[in-house]
Each structure stands twice: as C-alpha cells, then as structure tokens.
Design a protein around this motif. Structure first.
Motif, PDB file in Angstrom:
ATOM      1  N   HIS A 171       0.914  -1.084   0.039  1.00 25.30           N
ATOM      2  CA  HIS A 171      -0.017   0.159  -0.114  1.00 25.30           C
ATOM      3  C   HIS A 171       0.816   1.076   0.090  1.00 25.30           C
ATOM      4  N   LEU A 172       0.321   2.214  -0.689  1.00 25.93           N
ATOM      5  CA  LEU A 172       1.145   3.632  -0.808  1.00 25.93           C
ATOM      6  C   LEU A 172      -0.034   4.505  -1.100  1.00 25.93           C
ATOM      7  N   ILE A 173       0.517   5.730  -0.532  1.00 23.39           N
ATOM      8  CA  ILE A 173      -0.306   6.942  -0.672  1.00 23.39           C
ATOM      9  C   ILE A 173       0.286   7.906  -1.662  1.00 23.39           C
ATOM     10  N   THR A 174      -0.594   8.676  -2.513  1.00 23.41           N
ATOM     11  CA  THR A 174      -0.247   9.636  -3.623  1.00 23.41           C
ATOM     12  C   THR A 174      -0.996  10.952  -3.281  1.00 23.41           C
ATOM     13  N   SER A 175      -0.240  12.081  -3.630  1.00 21.35           N
ATOM     14  CA  SER A 175      -0.971  13.304  -3.625  1.00 21.35           C
ATOM     15  C   SER A 175      -0.958  13.831  -4.971  1.00 21.35           C
ATOM     16  N   SER A 176      -1.911  14.643  -5.331  1.00 21.11           N
ATOM     17  CA  SER A 176      -2.025  15.250  -6.659  1.00 21.11           C
ATOM     18  C   SER A 176      -2.498  16.746  -6.901  1.00 21.11           C
ATOM     19  N   GLY A 177      -2.433  17.116  -8.153  1.00 15.92           N
ATOM     20  CA  GLY A 177      -2.744  18.347  -8.395  1.00 15.92           C
ATOM     21  C   GLY A 177      -4.242  18.489  -8.879  1.00 15.92           C
ATOM     22  N   ASP A 178      -4.936  17.191  -8.469  1.00 12.58           N
ATOM     23  CA  ASP A 178      -6.273  17.128  -8.867  1.00 12.58           C
ATOM     24  C   ASP A 178      -6.999  17.296  -7.437  1.00 12.58           C
ATOM     25  N   GLN A 179      -6.363  17.531  -6.435  1.00 13.04           N
ATOM     26  CA  GLN A 179      -6.734  18.194  -5.043  1.00 13.04           C
ATOM     27  C   GLN A 179      -6.948  16.914  -4.212  1.00 13.04           C
ATOM     28  N   THR A 180      -6.929  15.619  -4.713  1.00 15.18           N
ATOM     29  CA  THR A 180      -7.106  14.562  -4.062  1.00 15.18           C
ATOM     30  C   THR A 180      -5.840  13.576  -3.592  1.00 15.18           C
ATOM     31  N   CYS A 181      -5.799  12.956  -2.359  1.00 13.76           N
ATOM     32  CA  CYS A 181      -4.910  12.080  -2.067  1.00 13.76           C
ATOM     33  C   CYS A 181      -5.569  10.729  -2.188  1.00 13.76           C
ATOM     34  N   VAL A 182      -4.821   9.579  -2.583  1.00 14.97           N
ATOM     35  CA  VAL A 182      -5.277   8.118  -2.944  1.00 14.97           C
ATOM     36  C   VAL A 182      -4.406   7.140  -2.222  1.00 14.97           C
ATOM     37  N   LEU A 183      -5.241   6.058  -1.475  1.00 12.19           N
ATOM     38  CA  LEU A 183      -4.653   4.961  -0.895  1.00 12.19           C
ATOM     39  C   LEU A 183      -4.642   3.937  -1.906  1.00 12.19           C
ATOM     40  N   TRP A 184      -3.773   3.116  -2.552  1.00  7.56           N
ATOM     41  CA  TRP A 184      -3.687   2.443  -3.567  1.00  7.56           C
ATOM     42  C   TRP A 184      -3.097   1.002  -3.049  1.00  7.56           C
ATOM     43  N   ASP A 185      -3.785   0.029  -3.622  1.00  2.54           N
ATOM     44  CA  ASP A 185      -3.327  -1.399  -3.282  1.00  2.54           C
ATOM     45  C   ASP A 185      -2.401  -1.540  -4.485  1.00  2.54           C
ATOM     46  N   VAL A 186      -0.981  -1.847  -4.344  1.00  4.04           N
ATOM     47  CA  VAL A 186       0.112  -1.859  -5.263  1.00  4.04           C
ATOM     48  C   VAL A 186       0.020  -3.286  -5.861  1.00  4.04           C
ATOM     49  N   THR A 187      -0.619  -4.046  -5.210  1.00  4.64           N
ATOM     50  CA  THR A 187      -0.796  -5.441  -5.820  1.00  4.64           C
ATOM     51  C   THR A 187      -1.935  -5.622  -6.745  1.00  4.64           C
ATOM     52  N   THR A 188      -2.889  -4.937  -6.623  1.00  2.00           N
ATOM     53  CA  THR A 188      -4.013  -5.031  -7.880  1.00  2.00           C
ATOM     54  C   THR A 188      -3.785  -3.679  -8.690  1.00  2.00           C
ATOM     55  N   GLY A 189      -3.138  -2.581  -8.332  1.00  2.00           N
ATOM     56  CA  GLY A 189      -3.145  -1.554  -8.996  1.00  2.00           C
ATOM     57  C   GLY A 189      -4.541  -0.653  -8.900  1.00  2.00           C
ATOM     58  N   LEU A 190      -5.188  -0.949  -7.896  1.00  2.00           N
ATOM     59  CA  LEU A 190      -6.681  -0.370  -7.685  1.00  2.00           C
ATOM     60  C   LEU A 190      -6.593   0.595  -6.471  1.00  2.00           C
ATOM     61  N   LYS A 191      -7.500   1.726  -6.454  1.00  2.59           N
ATOM     62  CA  LYS A 191      -7.730   2.623  -5.393  1.00  2.59           C
ATOM     63  C   LYS A 191      -8.232   2.050  -4.506  1.00  2.59           C
ATOM     64  N   THR A 192      -7.699   2.162  -3.356  1.00  5.70           N
ATOM     65  CA  THR A 192      -8.450   1.786  -2.026  1.00  5.70           C
ATOM     66  C   THR A 192      -9.402   2.600  -1.343  1.00  5.70           C
ATOM     67  N   SER A 193      -8.828   3.763  -1.440  1.00  2.21           N
ATOM     68  CA  SER A 193      -9.817   5.087  -0.928  1.00  2.21           C
ATOM     69  C   SER A 193      -9.342   6.379  -1.643  1.00  2.21           C
ATOM     70  N   VAL A 194     -10.037   7.218  -1.716  1.00  3.17           N
ATOM     71  CA  VAL A 194      -9.895   8.551  -2.290  1.00  3.17           C
ATOM     72  C   VAL A 194     -10.228   9.685  -1.258  1.00  3.17           C
ATOM     73  N   PHE A 195      -9.295  10.357  -0.942  1.00  4.57           N
ATOM     74  CA  PHE A 195      -9.389  11.517   0.145  1.00  4.57           C
ATOM     75  C   PHE A 195      -9.677  12.741  -0.650  1.00  4.57           C
ATOM     76  N   GLY A 196     -10.480  13.365  -0.315  1.00  2.00           N
ATOM     77  CA  GLY A 196     -11.016  14.906  -0.911  1.00  2.00           C
ATOM     78  C   GLY A 196     -11.684  14.543  -2.110  1.00  2.00           C
ATOM     79  N   GLY A 197     -11.445  15.678  -3.136  1.00  2.00           N
ATOM     80  CA  GLY A 197     -12.113  15.588  -4.330  1.00  2.00           C
ATOM     81  C   GLY A 197     -13.675  16.094  -4.058  1.00  2.00           C
ATOM     82  N   GLU A 198     -14.766  15.176  -4.114  1.00  2.00           N
ATOM     83  CA  GLU A 198     -16.106  15.756  -4.042  1.00  2.00           C
ATOM     84  C   GLU A 198     -16.645  15.943  -2.648  1.00  2.00           C
ATOM     85  N   PHE A 199     -15.542  15.389  -1.678  1.00  2.00           N
ATOM     86  CA  PHE A 199     -16.030  15.818  -0.368  1.00  2.00           C
ATOM     87  C   PHE A 199     -15.718  17.108  -0.015  1.00  2.00           C
ATOM     88  N   GLN A 200     -16.558  17.671   0.832  1.00  2.00           N
ATOM     89  CA  GLN A 200     -16.403  19.227   1.217  1.00  2.00           C
ATOM     90  C   GLN A 200     -15.339  19.401   2.264  1.00  2.00           C
TER      91      GLN A 200
END
Length: 377
Positions: A171-200
């Motif tokens: 698992h790793l966490i990334t931050s981005s210019g799209d205003q979000t952070c994402v927790l990834w499952d490196v094994t599957t390459g899928l997002k586990t959780s998204v922090f921010g974005g549409e959330f106020q």
C-alpha cells in the motif's frame, strides 16, 4: 428559484463563511498565549551548539545530469533513491556512493520517488499523472530501461508526492494536482480510498505533499496550495479528521514529528510551523529574521529526537537547521564546506537519525553525518 436569487444566496453564504473563518482565527490567536519557544526560554533551556565537526558533508553523490527533485531512504538506512529532471531514478549505496540502479523513466517529468519498506521496489510519479512501480530485481536492457511492474492510474492531475505505508509493501499513498490523495493497493493497482475531491472537507487546491505517521500508519497529513494542512484517517476517507490553518501561502511540504503526535510544515510564505494533531493548535512558527522578501520553504526533515528541524529554502543553497524548542537557527548547511551550489530541493533523514541527505538543483546529492561527540540528535 431564479439564477439571480441563487447567486445572491451564494454570495451571502460565502460572506457568512468568511466571517466565521475570521472569528475562528481571532479566537485561536486569543488561546495561543504562548508558544514552544517562550515556554522553553522560561524553563531555562539553551540552544543546541554545533562545533566545526559536529555536522559534516561525508559523501557527494554524483550521477544525475539534471535538477534533483526528490529522494528517499530505505528503512535499513544504507540506500537512497533519487529522482531528477534528467528523467532517471538512481538508487545509491549511501555507504560507498556507488550507483546500484539507474532507471530510465517513461516520463522524464518526475516529481517524487519513494522506497518500499522492504527496499525491493521503488515508486515515482510526476506530470504524467501516474505513479509507476519498479522492481529492483528486474533486469534492465542496454539503455537502462527497467520494465514498469505496476502503473497506478487514476489521478486527473500531476502526482506531486508518493509514500509507502510503513511496514506495508502493498500500500502507498499519493497526492495530486487534482486536489485529492489516494490510498492504493499496489498488488492489484486499484484505489482503496480517495481523500478529498467531491467531499467538502477535502482540499480546494493542488495537494503538494503527504506524510504518514510512523506510530499510527492509519494517519497521514497532506499539505496543499489552499494554504492548509489536513489530517486524514485511512479508515474513514469521507472527511478530514482535522484542518490546520495558519500559513499564508502554498504548503509545499509536510513531515510528521518523530513522536507521531505533532507535524511540521513548510510554505511559500517563508515559514515552517509545528502543529499538534490532538488539539489542532499551532505550537511554533520558524521564520528567518530580516526585512527581505519571504523565501519559500522547499522541504523539511526532523532529527531523530525532533530537537532539530532541517529546512531547505528556494534561495541559493540555504538549508537552515532550527532548534525546534527555542525557534532559533543554529546552523546553515549552505555556509559549510562542500555545500551545494544551488537550491536545495529535497531533504531526507536516515531511519536511525545518523545522517541527512540533501538533493539540489546542482544535480548532486550530499550526505551529512553527525560527527565529533554527536552521533544522533
């Protein structure tokens, strides 16, 4: 309801929110009747003193041909990975200065890199909006190209920072210019959780940096161009646990304090700040004295005990060493022998606290070690 009425109600609501924000700011200032430095002085604490051999440059890592943008240590402290404008990741043996890997990247516009906890893979990201994972056991071709073992795609903006969850290679966490952070499952390459974005409760501008707590890997801090830092819990991605105000410019870098109960920030407003995650209060502001223009802070790192805060600045080769208790500059690495010749863009402390690595726009990395009677501070 007409469009004009909606606009009017929106304007009234915005004014109300701004007024409440100002009142909260004033209330916080009233509650902050002291800071760490004032309390330490009252307790008779004296600043850290450095002798001529207490912190010295013991290694210069040469090999990049462009500006160094990011670096990271392995947990066993003897290897470093660096990312550069030359479009390569280089893995170094910190003890011998030798390069063990030189990975040519699919996208040269890299901004961040990180070692996995087991030291077997490295991650990087940049303007391609992808976090790429490379296995160091893979065989490179004659051009130095190592196949990408996993591509984490999903951000809609550049990847500004990536960090593996401590003791979790999957698992790793990334931050981005799209205003979000994402927790990834490196094994599957899928997002586990998204922090921010549409959330106020999320950031309202580019997220520039993340730092994961070593004492509680479920917590991480993010810093953003919206001038705030936010505390998140990976088990509840729907909203930030707490938002920290105080800066007046982009928060370029965040770093957890060694005890995991506090964290530091560095900003375009020229200050570093120390916050308490339990109370949400700002504990100390670290700002160089002078009448000149505020110089942005590019990167920060704490010593093993937290007594020292290392901060790189965007002017020339300044890297101030702050006494975190007294809020005083006790050393400038830029004034030492064998210092960098250009801006220091990234900093990293080894896991055992015995050495600091700095990366610079002069294309070099330098390893600074505590000497004399100081081994770790």
């Amino acid at each position: 309801m007409s469009v004009s009425e909606l606009k009017e109600r929106h304007a009234v609501a915005t004014e109300t929110v701004n007024n409440l924000r100002d009142r909260l700011k004033q209330r916080r200032l009233q509650l902050l009747d002291t800071d760490v430095a004032k309390y330490s002085v009252a307790q008779g604490r004296s600043p850290v003193k450095f002798g001529a051999t207490d912190l010295v440059c013991c290694r210069t890592l040469q090999g990049h041909t462009g500006k160094v943008y990011s670096l990271d240590w392995t947990p066993e402290r003897n290897r470093i990975v660096s990312a550069s404008q030359d479009g390569r990741l280089i893995v170094w043996n910190a003890l011998t200065s030798q390069k063990t890997h030189a990975i040519k990247l699919p996208c040269a516009w890299v901004m961040t890199c990180a070692f996995s906890p087991n030291g077997q893979t490295v991650a990087c990201g940049g303007l391609d909006s992808v976090c790429s994972i490379f296995s160091l056991s893979s065989t490179a071709d004659k051009d130095g190209t190592v196949p990408v073992s996993r591509m984490l795609s999903g951000h809609r903006g550049y990847v500004s920072c990536c960090q593996y969850v401590p003791n979790e290679d999957a698992h790793l966490i990334t931050s981005s210019g799209d205003q979000t952070c994402v927790l990834w499952d490196v094994t599957t390459g899928l997002k586990t959780s998204v922090f921010g974005g549409e959330f106020q409760s999320g950031h309202t501008a580019d997220v520039l940096s993340v730092s994961i707590s070593g004492s509680n890997p479920n917590w991480f801090i993010s810093g953003s161009c919206d001038t705030t830092a936010r505390l998140w819990d990976t088990r509840a991605a729907s909203r930030a646990v707490r938002t920290f105000h105080g800066h007046e410019g982009d928060v370029n870098t965040v770093k957890f304090f060694p005890d995991g109960q506090r964290f530091g920030t560095g900003s375009d407003d020229g200050t570093c700040r120390l916050y308490d995650i339990r109370t949400g209060h700002q504990l100390q502001v670290y700002q160089p004295q002078g009448d000149g223009e505020n110089v942005p802070v590019t990167s920060i790192a704490f010593s093993a005990s937290g007594r020292l805060l290392f901060a790189g600045y965007a002017n020339n080769n300044a890297c101030y060493v702050w006494d975190t208790l007294l809020g005083e500059i006790v050393l400038d690495l830029g004034e030492l022998q064998d210092s960098h010749k250009n801006r220091i863009s990234c900093l990293g402390m080894s896991a055992d606290g015995s050495a600091l690595c700095t990366g610079s726009w002069d294309s070099n990395l330098k390893i600074w070690a505590f000497g004399g009677h100081r081994r770790v501070i």
